[in-house]
Write a protein that holds these residues in place. Structure first.
Motif, short mmCIF file in Angstrom:
data_model
loop_
_atom_site.label_atom_id
_atom_site.label_comp_id
_atom_site.label_asym_id
_atom_site.label_seq_id
_atom_site.Cartn_x
_atom_site.Cartn_y
_atom_site.Cartn_z
N ILE A 75 0.72 -1.10 -0.16
CA ILE A 75 0.08 -0.06 0.08
C ILE A 75 0.87 1.23 -0.05
O ILE A 75 0.71 2.22 -0.83
N VAL A 76 1.75 1.39 0.79
CA VAL A 76 2.84 2.53 1.13
C VAL A 76 3.48 2.68 -0.20
O VAL A 76 3.49 3.61 -0.64
N HIS A 77 4.18 1.44 -0.76
CA HIS A 77 5.05 1.58 -1.81
C HIS A 77 4.32 2.27 -3.11
O HIS A 77 4.59 3.09 -3.74
N THR A 78 3.07 1.54 -3.25
CA THR A 78 2.40 1.92 -4.81
C THR A 78 1.88 3.32 -4.37
O THR A 78 1.87 3.85 -5.49
N HIS A 79 1.49 3.71 -3.38
CA HIS A 79 0.71 5.04 -3.31
C HIS A 79 1.99 6.20 -3.49
O HIS A 79 1.73 7.20 -4.01
N ILE A 80 2.73 5.88 -2.67
CA ILE A 80 4.05 6.99 -2.71
C ILE A 80 4.58 6.93 -4.24
O ILE A 80 4.75 8.21 -4.50
N LEU A 81 4.72 5.93 -4.94
CA LEU A 81 5.22 5.88 -6.26
C LEU A 81 4.18 6.55 -7.24
O LEU A 81 4.64 7.64 -7.85
N SER A 82 2.97 6.06 -7.16
CA SER A 82 2.10 6.78 -8.17
C SER A 82 1.73 8.13 -7.89
O SER A 82 1.55 9.04 -8.75
N MET A 83 1.65 8.42 -6.52
CA MET A 83 1.01 9.74 -6.18
C MET A 83 2.31 10.82 -6.57
O MET A 83 2.09 11.79 -6.98
N SER A 84 3.41 10.39 -6.39
CA SER A 84 4.58 11.32 -6.58
C SER A 84 4.69 11.59 -8.33
O SER A 84 4.83 12.59 -8.60
N LEU A 85 4.41 10.52 -9.09
CA LEU A 85 4.43 10.71 -10.36
C LEU A 85 3.08 11.71 -10.88
O LEU A 85 3.31 12.54 -11.75
N ILE A 86 2.10 11.45 -10.27
CA ILE A 86 0.92 12.22 -10.59
C ILE A 86 1.14 13.54 -10.04
O ILE A 86 0.90 14.65 -11.11
N PHE A 87 1.83 13.94 -9.01
CA PHE A 87 2.07 15.40 -8.49
C PHE A 87 3.16 15.85 -9.53
O PHE A 87 3.20 17.20 -9.88
N PHE A 88 4.20 15.12 -9.75
CA PHE A 88 4.99 15.55 -10.76
C PHE A 88 4.54 16.12 -12.36
O PHE A 88 5.14 17.12 -12.63
N LEU A 89 3.72 15.21 -12.87
CA LEU A 89 3.37 15.64 -13.94
C LEU A 89 2.22 17.05 -13.93
O LEU A 89 2.22 17.89 -14.77
N LEU A 90 1.56 16.60 -12.98
CA LEU A 90 0.68 17.84 -12.63
C LEU A 90 1.45 19.20 -12.49
O LEU A 90 1.08 20.40 -12.92
N GLY A 91 2.32 19.03 -11.57
CA GLY A 91 3.40 20.12 -11.24
C GLY A 91 3.99 20.72 -12.37
O GLY A 91 4.02 21.99 -12.46
N GLY A 92 4.63 20.06 -13.30
CA GLY A 92 5.03 20.56 -14.48
C GLY A 92 4.21 21.47 -15.42
O GLY A 92 4.40 22.61 -16.05
N LEU A 93 2.78 20.92 -15.31
CA LEU A 93 1.73 21.64 -16.06
C LEU A 93 1.80 22.95 -15.29
O LEU A 93 1.25 24.09 -15.81
N VAL A 94 1.56 22.99 -14.06
CA VAL A 94 1.28 24.08 -13.04
C VAL A 94 2.26 25.28 -13.54
O VAL A 94 2.11 26.49 -13.64
N TRP A 95 3.67 24.88 -13.45
CA TRP A 95 4.52 25.77 -14.05
C TRP A 95 4.65 26.47 -15.37
O TRP A 95 5.17 27.80 -15.28
N MET A 96 3.76 26.07 -16.01
CA MET A 96 3.48 26.55 -17.40
C MET A 96 2.13 27.44 -17.39
O MET A 96 2.05 28.02 -18.44
#
Length: 164
Positions: A75-96
């Protein structure tokens, strides 16, 4: 390179592509919140019971058992990996987007802190530090608010054409 306000200047087709991605990402994110609501893990007691079980409660409508080591690590492993990827992609869009750097910094850094506090907090609560259930609730709410704010900002600027 100037990236502030770049998103509304993308061609219409790319902005629609990004908007479709953010909508589908949001459907997935909010479906996860519906799942949390179904497991009654949106209260301190519910969070505790979901991971530590409720075998002692004879009046419980649904019997829940303490999660095992492998299940918790998964649970911890999959959520931390997937949520970090989600927020990385969304964050890249936010910076634009066209927005202040302070807001962008908050919307793009805070979710990573919330991911660690939420899922690390779940793990620490499961290990016996029960007061972490309150940290889990607070960080989960903050994570949801920053996701909503980021997704709304990106969608708004994708769907609103740039001023010429």
């Amino acid at each position: 390179m100037e990236y502030n306000g770049l998103l509304p200047h993308f061609p219409r087709e790319i902005r629609l592509f990004i908007a479709a991605f953010v909508v589908i990402l949001s459907v997935g994110f909010f479906t996860g919140l519906l799942f949390i609501n179904e497991t009654e893990s949106n209260t301190p007691t519910g969070i505790e019971e979901n991971y530590l079980g409720n075998e002692e409660d004879e009046d419980a409508e649904v019997m829940k058992f303490k999660k095992g080591d492998r299940e918790m690590l998964t649970i911890v492993h999959t959520h931390i990996l997937s949520m970090s990827l989600i927020f990385f992609l969304l964050g890249g869009l936010v910076w634009m987007t066209r927005c202040s750097k302070k807001w962008k910094l908050f919307l793009t850094i805070e979710p990573f802190l919330s991911v660690i506090l939420t899922f690390g907090g779940i793990y620490l609560m499961w290990k016996g530090i029960l007061w972490f259930k309150y940290i889990v609730i607070f960080s989960g709410i903050l994570m949801t608010l920053t996701f909503t704010g980021s997704a709304s900002l990106v969608l708004w600027q994708c769907l609103k054409p740039a001023r010429k």
